[in-house]
Design an enzyme around this catalytic site. Structure first.
Site, PDB file in Angstrom:
ATOM      1  N   GLU A   1      11.026  -2.074   5.265  1.00  0.00           N
ATOM      2  CA  GLU A   1      10.325  -3.333   5.078  1.00  0.00           C
ATOM      3  C   GLU A   1       9.256  -3.229   4.012  1.00  0.00           C
ATOM      4  O   GLU A   1       8.607  -2.178   3.858  1.00  0.00           O
ATOM      5  CB  GLU A   1       9.656  -3.819   6.380  1.00  0.00           C
ATOM      6  CG  GLU A   1      10.496  -4.779   7.193  1.00  0.00           C
ATOM      7  CD  GLU A   1      11.421  -4.060   8.148  1.00  0.00           C
ATOM      8  OE1 GLU A   1      12.321  -4.718   8.704  1.00  0.00           O
ATOM      9  OE2 GLU A   1      11.245  -2.846   8.332  1.00  0.00           O
ATOM     10  N   THR A   2       9.096  -4.338   3.306  1.00  0.00           N
ATOM     11  CA  THR A   2       7.933  -4.559   2.458  1.00  0.00           C
ATOM     12  C   THR A   2       7.144  -5.707   3.073  1.00  0.00           C
ATOM     13  O   THR A   2       7.713  -6.755   3.402  1.00  0.00           O
ATOM     14  CB  THR A   2       8.338  -4.916   1.017  1.00  0.00           C
ATOM     15  OG1 THR A   2       9.011  -3.791   0.430  1.00  0.00           O
ATOM     16  CG2 THR A   2       7.116  -5.258   0.180  1.00  0.00           C
TER      17      THR A   2
END
Length: 272
Positions: free
Chosen positions: A46-47
């Site tokens: 994830e970002t």
């Protein structure tokens, strides 16, 4: 145009452990297509992107501590919940922007989430507990995971309970054989040195195996609390990197406690 990038390992009990998240503070929202490109380029589970601008649907901030609008993207899609990137975002904010604060709140697709920093520099993530219903094991999913199911539950994720920690550790999923899933699949068992262990797989949203999954524990903690007859638990996610969490079921909330380790700080150059 320049955007800051911080990579922080959440739920990390040693160097190069836990779950790495990219954290990218924004002064205002960029186009969704660009956010997705950035998440794909970062190539982490994830970002997290956040801004100080709260949307109208957020209402008033929940307190006088810092509050932000937070969104999460895998390399493939935007997701509704991500625990480890929330903790990583809180660590970056409380260390860099608000060193005098001990709590930060985020308005997200899953409502308001809160992270507290303890005097021992641990972070406490407050998530909504995710209900799960017991079902017959999905034989296609069980075969794709390469395990023998003892019980199965369905909720946000599909949960397959197996007999031993070693079976969780030894699972070798065949991702091309996975059935379509709303999000992902969890394999879990009683732990040898912790109360329970797990692994998390979500090829349908671009994450083959997530190293340490806070949102999955929002579903696992109520299950194991009921199974073990207590609300305070210890957990270990048995990915290659591995990560440890202390967990508590507090009514309809799940509290996850762990540490963060910063790996890098940088600047991303974007075209004008």
């Amino acid at each position: 145009m320049e955007v800051l990038l911080h990579q922080i390992d959440a739920f990390a009990d040693a160097p190069f452990s836990g779950n790495p998240a990219a954290v990218m503070p924004l002064s205002s929202w960029l186009p969704d297509s660009l956010l997705q490109h950035l998440a794909e380029e970062n190539n982490l589970a994830e970002t997290a992107f956040y801004t100080a601008e709260l949307p109208p649907e957020a209402g008033a901030p929940p307190g006088d501590w810092p509050a932000f609008h937070l969104r999460w993207f895998t390399p493939a899609v935007e997701v509704d919940m991500c625990g480890h990137a929330t903790v990583a975002s809180a660590a970056q904010i409380l260390e860099d922007m608000h060193p005098g604060a001990d709590r930060v709140s985020f308005f997200t697709r899953s409502g308001w989430l809160h992270v507290d920093r303890t005097d021992d520099d641990e972070f406490v993530l407050d998530l909504p507990a995710v209900p799960a219903t017991e079902v017959e094991p999905d034989l296609v999913l069980v075969a794709a995971l390469g395990v023998s199911a003892v019980r199965a539950f369905t909720g946000t994720d599909e949960v397959i309970v197996v007999a031993t920690e070693q079976e969780v550790r030894d699972a070798e999923p065949i991702f091309t054989a996975f059935p379509p899933l709303p999000r992902g699949a969890i394999v879990t068992a009683r732990g040898e040195h912790t109360d329970f262990v797990s692994r998390f797989f979500a090829p349908g949203v671009g994450v083959l195996e997530d190293p340490v999954t806070g949102s999955a524990h929002a579903q696992l903690v109520p299950l194991w609390a009921r199974e073990l007859g207590r609300t305070e638990l210890t957990a270990r996610q048995l990915s290659r990197r591995g990560g440890s969490l202390r967990c508590e079921l507090a009514g309809d909330r799940v509290l996850l406690v762990g540490r963060c380790r910063r790996y890098l700080d940088g600047v991303v150059q974007l075209p004008d």
